[in-house]
Design a protein around this motif. Structure first.
Motif, PDB file in Angstrom:
ATOM      1  N   ILE A   1      -6.360   3.030   0.777  1.00  0.00           N
ATOM      2  CA  ILE A   1      -7.403   2.023   0.568  1.00  0.00           C
ATOM      3  C   ILE A   1      -7.188   1.375  -0.799  1.00  0.00           C
ATOM      4  CG2 ILE A   1      -9.881   1.625   0.299  1.00  0.00           C
ATOM      5  CD1 ILE A   1     -10.341   3.948   2.221  1.00  0.00           C
ATOM      6  N   ALA A   2      -7.159   0.058  -0.807  1.00  0.00           N
ATOM      7  CA  ALA A   2      -6.854  -0.678  -2.041  1.00  0.00           C
ATOM      8  C   ALA A   2      -7.898  -0.433  -3.125  1.00  0.00           C
ATOM      9  CB  ALA A   2      -6.757  -2.173  -1.739  1.00  0.00           C
ATOM     10  N   ASP A   3      -7.436  -0.448  -4.385  1.00  0.00           N
ATOM     11  CA  ASP A   3      -8.366  -0.367  -5.511  1.00  0.00           C
ATOM     12  C   ASP A   3      -9.169  -1.645  -5.642  1.00  0.00           C
ATOM     13  OD1 ASP A   3      -7.631   2.234  -7.070  1.00  0.00           O
ATOM     14  OD2 ASP A   3      -5.711   1.321  -6.577  1.00  0.00           O
ATOM     15  N   ALA A   4      -8.594  -2.758  -5.226  1.00  0.00           N
ATOM     16  CA  ALA A   4      -9.295  -4.046  -5.256  1.00  0.00           C
ATOM     17  C   ALA A   4      -8.780  -4.914  -4.114  1.00  0.00           C
ATOM     18  CB  ALA A   4      -9.080  -4.751  -6.589  1.00  0.00           C
ATOM     19  N   ALA A   5      -9.678  -5.679  -3.509  1.00  0.00           N
ATOM     20  CA  ALA A   5      -9.305  -6.626  -2.465  1.00  0.00           C
ATOM     21  C   ALA A   5      -9.872  -7.990  -2.836  1.00  0.00           C
ATOM     22  CB  ALA A   5      -9.844  -6.171  -1.111  1.00  0.00           C
ATOM     23  N   TYR A   6      -9.016  -8.991  -2.853  1.00  0.00           N
ATOM     24  CA  TYR A   6      -9.416 -10.355  -3.204  1.00  0.00           C
ATOM     25  C   TYR A   6      -9.260 -11.223  -1.955  1.00  0.00           C
ATOM     26  CZ  TYR A   6      -8.791  -8.394  -7.856  1.00  0.00           C
ATOM     27  OH  TYR A   6      -8.874  -7.594  -8.971  1.00  0.00           O
ATOM     28  N   ILE A   7     -10.369 -11.559  -1.327  1.00  0.00           N
ATOM     29  CA  ILE A   7     -10.350 -12.301  -0.074  1.00  0.00           C
ATOM     30  C   ILE A   7     -10.811 -13.729  -0.353  1.00  0.00           C
ATOM     31  CG2 ILE A   7     -11.214 -12.387   2.302  1.00  0.00           C
ATOM     32  CD1 ILE A   7     -11.774  -9.332   1.972  1.00  0.00           C
ATOM     33  N   ASP A   8      -9.861 -14.628  -0.426  1.00  0.00           N
ATOM     34  CA  ASP A   8     -10.132 -16.028  -0.740  1.00  0.00           C
ATOM     35  C   ASP A   8      -9.679 -16.876   0.449  1.00  0.00           C
ATOM     36  OD1 ASP A   8     -10.373 -18.591  -1.656  1.00  0.00           O
ATOM     37  OD2 ASP A   8      -9.392 -18.225  -3.585  1.00  0.00           O
ATOM     38  N   PRO A   9     -10.609 -17.466   1.194  1.00  0.00           N
ATOM     39  CA  PRO A   9     -10.228 -18.278   2.358  1.00  0.00           C
ATOM     40  C   PRO A   9      -9.264 -19.414   2.034  1.00  0.00           C
ATOM     41  CG  PRO A   9     -12.591 -17.866   2.340  1.00  0.00           C
ATOM     42  CD  PRO A   9     -12.069 -17.384   1.025  1.00  0.00           C
ATOM     43  N   LYS A  10      -9.242 -19.856   0.763  1.00  0.00           N
ATOM     44  CA  LYS A  10      -8.321 -20.939   0.391  1.00  0.00           C
ATOM     45  C   LYS A  10      -6.868 -20.541   0.632  1.00  0.00           C
ATOM     46  CE  LYS A  10     -11.152 -23.257  -3.127  1.00  0.00           C
ATOM     47  NZ  LYS A  10     -11.231 -23.635  -4.562  1.00  0.00           N
ATOM     48  N   LEU A  11      -6.573 -19.254   0.546  1.00  0.00           N
ATOM     49  CA  LEU A  11      -5.206 -18.794   0.760  1.00  0.00           C
ATOM     50  C   LEU A  11      -4.771 -18.937   2.216  1.00  0.00           C
ATOM     51  CD1 LEU A  11      -5.182 -15.533  -1.422  1.00  0.00           C
ATOM     52  CD2 LEU A  11      -4.234 -17.784  -1.998  1.00  0.00           C
TER      53      LEU A  11
ATOM     54  N   LYS B   1       0.825  -1.208   0.000  1.00  0.00           N
ATOM     55  CA  LYS B   1       0.000   0.000   0.000  1.00  0.00           C
ATOM     56  C   LYS B   1       0.859   1.259   0.000  1.00  0.00           C
ATOM     57  CE  LYS B   1      -3.394  -0.317   3.070  1.00  0.00           C
ATOM     58  NZ  LYS B   1      -4.189  -0.738   4.244  1.00  0.00           N
ATOM     59  N   LEU B   2       1.866   1.270   0.850  1.00  0.00           N
ATOM     60  CA  LEU B   2       2.724   2.453   0.956  1.00  0.00           C
ATOM     61  C   LEU B   2       3.568   2.644  -0.302  1.00  0.00           C
ATOM     62  CD1 LEU B   2       3.880   2.127   4.657  1.00  0.00           C
ATOM     63  CD2 LEU B   2       2.532   4.008   3.695  1.00  0.00           C
ATOM     64  N   THR B   3       4.100   1.551  -0.837  1.00  0.00           N
ATOM     65  CA  THR B   3       4.945   1.665  -2.025  1.00  0.00           C
ATOM     66  C   THR B   3       4.143   2.160  -3.221  1.00  0.00           C
ATOM     67  OG1 THR B   3       6.348  -0.118  -1.199  1.00  0.00           O
ATOM     68  CG2 THR B   3       6.541   0.435  -3.530  1.00  0.00           C
ATOM     69  N   ALA B   4       2.963   1.584  -3.446  1.00  0.00           N
ATOM     70  CA  ALA B   4       2.128   2.010  -4.567  1.00  0.00           C
ATOM     71  C   ALA B   4       1.710   3.468  -4.425  1.00  0.00           C
ATOM     72  CB  ALA B   4       0.895   1.115  -4.664  1.00  0.00           C
ATOM     73  N   THR B   5       1.478   3.887  -3.195  1.00  0.00           N
ATOM     74  CA  THR B   5       0.989   5.242  -2.965  1.00  0.00           C
ATOM     75  C   THR B   5       2.102   6.281  -3.053  1.00  0.00           C
ATOM     76  OG1 THR B   5      -0.760   4.382  -1.538  1.00  0.00           O
ATOM     77  CG2 THR B   5      -0.238   6.714  -1.323  1.00  0.00           C
ATOM     78  N   LEU B   6       3.304   5.936  -2.623  1.00  0.00           N
ATOM     79  CA  LEU B   6       4.386   6.925  -2.565  1.00  0.00           C
ATOM     80  C   LEU B   6       5.369   6.816  -3.721  1.00  0.00           C
ATOM     81  CD1 LEU B   6       5.068   6.907   1.280  1.00  0.00           C
ATOM     82  CD2 LEU B   6       3.738   8.538  -0.067  1.00  0.00           C
ATOM     83  N   LEU B   7       5.167   5.877  -4.628  1.00  0.00           N
ATOM     84  CA  LEU B   7       6.027   5.787  -5.803  1.00  0.00           C
ATOM     85  C   LEU B   7       5.923   7.083  -6.606  1.00  0.00           C
ATOM     86  CD1 LEU B   7       7.884   3.863  -7.438  1.00  0.00           C
ATOM     87  CD2 LEU B   7       5.853   3.224  -8.760  1.00  0.00           C
TER      88      LEU B   7
END
Length: 333
Positions: A119-129, A55-61
């Motif tokens: 705040i993420a543009d997309a969140a993928y919440i998969d319990p299998k992970l 999150k920080l890297t994407a935002t502050l790049l």
């Protein structure tokens, strides 16, 4: 560690963070790797540490702002590039929150950056992970998520809409954490924990956490105790301390945990505290600072350090003084 792959005209850079707790140094290393690669999007796959770094890297790049000046709320100037989060633990809820936590090595203290731009543009919440997550990590991250929900619900700035998420998260985690710890292949328990963690993450932006998290930061910053374990040890003692500030809400927390009501709200609330303590025991989580090797001589220093986390202490339903913090730590020996 970085590695590059180019296929079908798509460039991909893999950055692996090998440290347990993300620090300012980790962030700067990852940012440099992203700059060298000329990244145009990010996906973080991992626990809270990896997600926060992403999150920080994407935002502050490409930004001229320095991370050392951004600890606090609302200090980031602009949105960064596209990023997504895919959590592999059911704990921090970072994929849903505007928060990122880093260790400031100079102060040996964890500090938070809070901004809607995180705040993420997309969140993928998969319990299998989460199916292969070890029992110890399952237990500690689950207690972290439970703490998010409890601290949001009992918060000085609690909100009725957020209360719905918090109570649902409490009930899901309380009923399923021990099951997932004992049997990591319990699909329904894993799904419930993933949902509970998500609800806890949704609570962090509008309301956030309070004294449990504030007092846990010195444990993580100086002694490198995992965040979930720190919260688990502190949670019952802080609940006892806070109960008098809003006994009705703590009674409702207990009921959400599945506890039978007592003769009044105070008895019900204390049954809830006992449930939390027993849940840690059932999940093989230490319940004292002695068990995790924190010397008694550290109490005064930790209490003073915790007072620096006013960003969270101001949310607590009851004022916490340095003497109060010292007494809470003392109760855990």
């Amino acid at each position: 560690m970085t590695a590059k792959l180019e296929t079908a005209g798509i460039k991909t850079c893999f950055y692996e963070n090998v440290h347990g707790e993300p620090s300012i140094t980790d962030f700067k290393t990852m940012l440099k790797a992203a700059e060298d690669f000329d990244a145009d999007s990010f996906i973080g796959i991992g626990g809270g540490s990896i997600l926060d770094l992403t999150k920080l890297t994407a935002t502050l790049l490409g930004s001229t702002q320095q991370i050392e000046n951004l600890f606090g709320t609302g200090l980031i100037e602009r949105r960064g590039i596209w990023f997504a989060c895919a959590p592999t633990t059911a704990g921090t809820g970072s994929e849903m929150s505007p928060n990122a936590i880093l260790l400031d090595e100079s102060d040996a203290l964890k500090k938070g950056v809070v901004s809607p731009y995180l705040i993420a543009d997309a969140a993928y919440i998969d319990p299998k992970l989460t199916w292969t997550v070890p029992a110890k990590v399952t237990a500690e991250t689950g207690m972290d998520a439970l703490t998010h929900c409890i601290e949001a619900y009992t918060n000085k700035f609690a909100h009725p809409m957020i209360d719905m998420f918090a109570l649902k998260g409490i009930s899901l985690i309380a009923a399923n954490l021990a099951k997932a710890v004992k049997n990591g292949e319990d699909v329904e328990a894993r799904e419930a924990l993933a949902a509970g963690s998500m609800y806890g993450g949704l609570c962090l932006g509008p309301v956030n956490t309070a004294a449990v998290h504030a007092l846990s930061y010195p444990l993580g910053g100086e002694y490198h105790i995992s965040h979930g374990l720190s919260n688990a040890i502190l949670l019952p003692s802080v609940m006892r301390f806070n109960c008098c500030a809003n006994v009705k809400k703590y009674a409702e927390v207990a009921v959400a945990c599945g506890v039978e009501r007592g003769k009044d709200d105070e008895e019900t609330a204390m049954r809830g505290v006992e449930f939390i303590s027993n849940l840690s025991y059932e999940c093989n989580i230490p319940t004292t600072l002695t068990e995790i090797g924190i010397p008694h001589s550290a109490v005064a220093h930790m209490a003073k350090a915790a007072m620096e986390v006013q960003r969270l202490l101001k949310n607590n339903p009851r004022e916490v003084t340095e003497n109060d913090a010292r007494a809470i730590y003392e109760s855990l020996y």
